[in-house]
Design an enzyme around this catalytic site. Structure first.
Site, PDB file in Angstrom:
ATOM      1  N   GLU A 103       0.675  -1.233  -0.014  1.00  0.00           N
ATOM      2  CA  GLU A 103      -0.089   0.023  -0.009  1.00  0.00           C
ATOM      3  C   GLU A 103       0.694   1.233   0.021  1.00  0.00           C
ATOM      4  OE1 GLU A 103      -3.796  -1.810   2.623  1.00  0.00           O
ATOM      5  OE2 GLU A 103      -2.517  -0.232   3.565  1.00  0.00           O
TER       6      GLU A 103
ATOM      7  N   CYS B 198       3.368   8.508   1.242  1.00  0.00           N
ATOM      8  CA  CYS B 198       3.718   7.372   2.155  1.00  0.00           C
ATOM      9  C   CYS B 198       3.840   6.238   1.560  1.00  0.00           C
ATOM     10  CB  CYS B 198       2.558   7.506   3.398  1.00  0.00           C
ATOM     11  SG  CYS B 198       3.159   6.263   4.699  1.00  0.00           S
TER      12      CYS B 198
ATOM     13  N   CYS C  38       6.099  -7.073   8.053  1.00  0.00           N
ATOM     14  CA  CYS C  38       7.073  -6.284   8.969  1.00  0.00           C
ATOM     15  C   CYS C  38       7.547  -7.493   9.995  1.00  0.00           C
ATOM     16  CB  CYS C  38       6.611  -5.265   9.579  1.00  0.00           C
ATOM     17  SG  CYS C  38       7.811  -4.344  10.513  1.00  0.00           S
TER      18      CYS C  38
ATOM     19  N   CYS D  39       5.755  -4.990  16.225  1.00  0.00           N
ATOM     20  CA  CYS D  39       4.945  -3.945  17.365  1.00  0.00           C
ATOM     21  C   CYS D  39       3.666  -4.358  17.619  1.00  0.00           C
ATOM     22  CB  CYS D  39       5.260  -2.519  16.844  1.00  0.00           C
ATOM     23  SG  CYS D  39       6.899  -2.140  16.413  1.00  0.00           S
TER      24      CYS D  39
ATOM     25  N   CYS E 174       0.560  -2.423  15.957  1.00  0.00           N
ATOM     26  CA  CYS E 174       0.549  -2.163  14.689  1.00  0.00           C
ATOM     27  C   CYS E 174      -0.061  -3.444  14.135  1.00  0.00           C
ATOM     28  CB  CYS E 174       2.000  -2.090  14.421  1.00  0.00           C
ATOM     29  SG  CYS E 174       2.365  -1.850  12.357  1.00  0.00           S
TER      30      CYS E 174
ATOM     31  N   CYS F 218      -2.627   1.012   8.976  1.00  0.00           N
ATOM     32  CA  CYS F 218      -2.276   0.967  10.614  1.00  0.00           C
ATOM     33  C   CYS F 218      -2.123   1.978  11.423  1.00  0.00           C
ATOM     34  CB  CYS F 218      -0.845  -0.139  10.837  1.00  0.00           C
ATOM     35  SG  CYS F 218      -0.317  -0.592   9.379  1.00  0.00           S
TER      36      CYS F 218
HETATM   37  N1  SAH Z   1       8.715   0.586  10.841  1.00  0.00           N
HETATM   38  C1  SAH Z   1       8.787   1.997  10.808  1.00  0.00           C
HETATM   39  C2  SAH Z   1       7.980   2.560   9.710  1.00  0.00           C
HETATM   40  C3  SAH Z   1       6.348   1.969   9.578  1.00  0.00           C
HETATM   41  S1  SAH Z   1       5.339   2.227  11.273  1.00  0.00           S
HETATM   42  C4  SAH Z   1       8.637   2.611  11.979  1.00  0.00           C
HETATM   43  O1  SAH Z   1       8.443   1.904  13.210  1.00  0.00           O
HETATM   44  O2  SAH Z   1       8.783   3.973  12.434  1.00  0.00           O
HETATM   45  C5  SAH Z   1       5.238   4.140  10.950  1.00  0.00           C
HETATM   46  C6  SAH Z   1       4.458   4.611  12.216  1.00  0.00           C
HETATM   47  O3  SAH Z   1       3.069   4.386  12.572  1.00  0.00           O
HETATM   48  C7  SAH Z   1       5.330   4.468  13.643  1.00  0.00           C
HETATM   49  O4  SAH Z   1       5.618   5.752  14.140  1.00  0.00           O
HETATM   50  C8  SAH Z   1       4.410   3.776  14.271  1.00  0.00           C
HETATM   51  O5  SAH Z   1       4.578   3.672  15.709  1.00  0.00           O
HETATM   52  C9  SAH Z   1       2.828   4.121  13.942  1.00  0.00           C
HETATM   53  N2  SAH Z   1       1.754   3.193  13.837  1.00  0.00           N
HETATM   54  C10 SAH Z   1       1.611   2.056  13.817  1.00  0.00           C
HETATM   55  N3  SAH Z   1       0.380   1.458  14.227  1.00  0.00           N
HETATM   56  C11 SAH Z   1      -0.076   2.705  14.494  1.00  0.00           C
HETATM   57  C12 SAH Z   1      -1.673   2.724  15.012  1.00  0.00           C
HETATM   58  N4  SAH Z   1      -2.450   1.587  15.198  1.00  0.00           N
HETATM   59  N5  SAH Z   1      -1.763   3.957  15.527  1.00  0.00           N
HETATM   60  C13 SAH Z   1      -1.150   4.959  15.574  1.00  0.00           C
HETATM   61  N6  SAH Z   1      -0.045   5.057  14.909  1.00  0.00           N
HETATM   62  C14 SAH Z   1       0.547   3.807  14.526  1.00  0.00           C
END
Ligand code: SAH
Length: 353
Positions: A99, A112, A119, A123, A126, A341
């Site tokens: 995406e 973006c 991944c 986390c 996520c 996400c």
């Molecule tokens: N792996 C990289 C980039 C992808 S995640 C990273 O960790 O930075 C991009 C951003 O989205 C990160 O700051 C992550 O903490 C945030 N993110 C992921 N899931 C989320 C959610 N459900 N609500 C809000 N932010 C989220």
């Protein structure tokens, strides 16, 4: 498994760096400077056939066509949100999907982009993490997200790229660096300013240090917690590279003049949203040229976390602002089109600083 797989064994020319293409040309008795000319067709003019490269000789065009392809991502779906952001679902040659989200800002568009299918970071908050890791994107696939969308939007001003889509960019280091080099190349490429490209990482320390040596790019770090116990619970990578190591690496990161590292901080109700957290955050970031993006958790079905109420969000922001940090609250965009996400959102500055 093979469904949709490209039958061609040829290399996508977009997977080569300028130097690699130059070396291939030399090996074939052609001057390496032609690489810039060829990439100009591929990236600036978004040409899909070597036969259209009119300033190259017939023989060279045929040679290129025999060895390379210029692939295009297949657009499976484009969804438009009521807030104007557009989610592209791309199908890759092997049938996987990624995406990419186009986000309208005040005077420009931000794109973006994704760096991996799935991944491996795991986390807890996520959505991408749930399906695990499938594979790295090639540099050609990373650049193609930009190239193909640019072609689609014509002359609209796309000036900013954020690597905040699916995947952990520093876990796909060489392809990501090569893609950024192409995106920011001034000679032939898409000509993005290095000041307008941002890489967001969960905090892979050795790669982060290497990145600062290899290229110039804005850095965003997903911090998300102010103590190791909480951060490790939310982000398993913290067990490997705890806060102290991560922040030391950030201190060393070479910033362009007047630039700061962006620290992303998801606000999760009763997990990391207390006054003590906010105060700890101000202390942790003191040695660093930092700004903070507060991201109220974007709830998704089955998630065990909740978004704090508006009052707590503003209070958290207030504490940072009182300590002289630029702290923005970034509200998720494209929620109605489930723009993934919560990663896919635009800046929404709530007053001050
Ligand atoms: N792996 C990289 C980039 C992808 S995640 C990273 O960790 O930075 C991009 C951003 O989205 C990160 O700051 C992550 O903490 C945030 N993110 C992921 N899931 C989320 C959610 N459900 N609500 C809000 N932010 C989220």
């Amino acid at each position: 498994m093979k469904t949709g797989m490209s039958t061609s064994a040829q290399t996508d020319i977009k997977n080569l760096s300028k130097e690699q293409l130059g070396a291939w040309l030399e090996e074939n008795g052609i001057k390496s400077y032609r690489a810039g000319q060829i990439f100009k067709w591929v990236f600036s003019h978004q040409i899909d056939q070597f036969s259209s490269m009119t300033d190259l000789g017939q023989e060279l065009r045929e040679k290129l066509a025999a060895h390379f392809i210029i692939s295009r991502l297949q657009t499976e779906r484009i969804e438009t949100s009521i807030d104007g952001s557009q989610k592209y679902l791309f199908r890759l040659a092997d049938g996987n999907h990624v995406e990419t989200v186009l986000i309208p800002e005040k005077n420009h568009l931000t794109l973006c982009i994704s760096s991996q299918v799935g991944c491996a970071m795991g986390c807890r908050f996520c959505l991408t993490a749930r399906d695990g890791f499938v594979r790295d994107l090639t540099s050609g696939e990373i650049v193609s997200q930009v190239r193909d969308i640019k072609k689609n939007i014509g002359s609209q001003p796309l000036s900013n790229i954020v690597m905040m889509g699916m995947g952990e960019p520093l876990a796909n280091y060489s392809n990501v660096v090569q893609a950024i080099r192409i995106l920011t190349d001034r000679d032939f490429g898409l000509e993005f300013s290095t000041r307008k490209v941002t890489l967001s990482t969960a905090g892979l320390v050795p790669e982060l240090l290497q990145l600062g040596k290899d290229i110039s790019v804005n850095l965003a770090v997903s911090l998300n917690a102010t103590d190791d116990a909480t951060r490790s619970r939310l982000m398993p990578i913290n067990n490997k590279y705890p806060l102290k190591n991560l922040l030391e690496a950030c201190i060393k990161y070479p910033l362009a003049p007047r630039k700061r590292i962006t620290f992303e901080y998801i606000l999760l109700r009763e997990i990391n949203d207390s006054t003590e957290d906010a105060l700890r955050l101000t202390k942790l970031l003191r040695p660093i040229k930092a700004k903070v993006n507060l991201i109220p958790f974007n709830e998704h079905p089955g998630s065990m976390f909740q978004r704090p109420d508006e009052k707590s969000i503003l209070k958290f922001q207030d504490i940072l602002v009182q300590h002289h940090y630029t702290a923005m609250v970034r509200n998720s965009k494209g929620q109605d089109i489930s723009a993934a996400c919560g990663q896919l959102r635009a800046t929404h500055e709530i007053t001050r600083n």
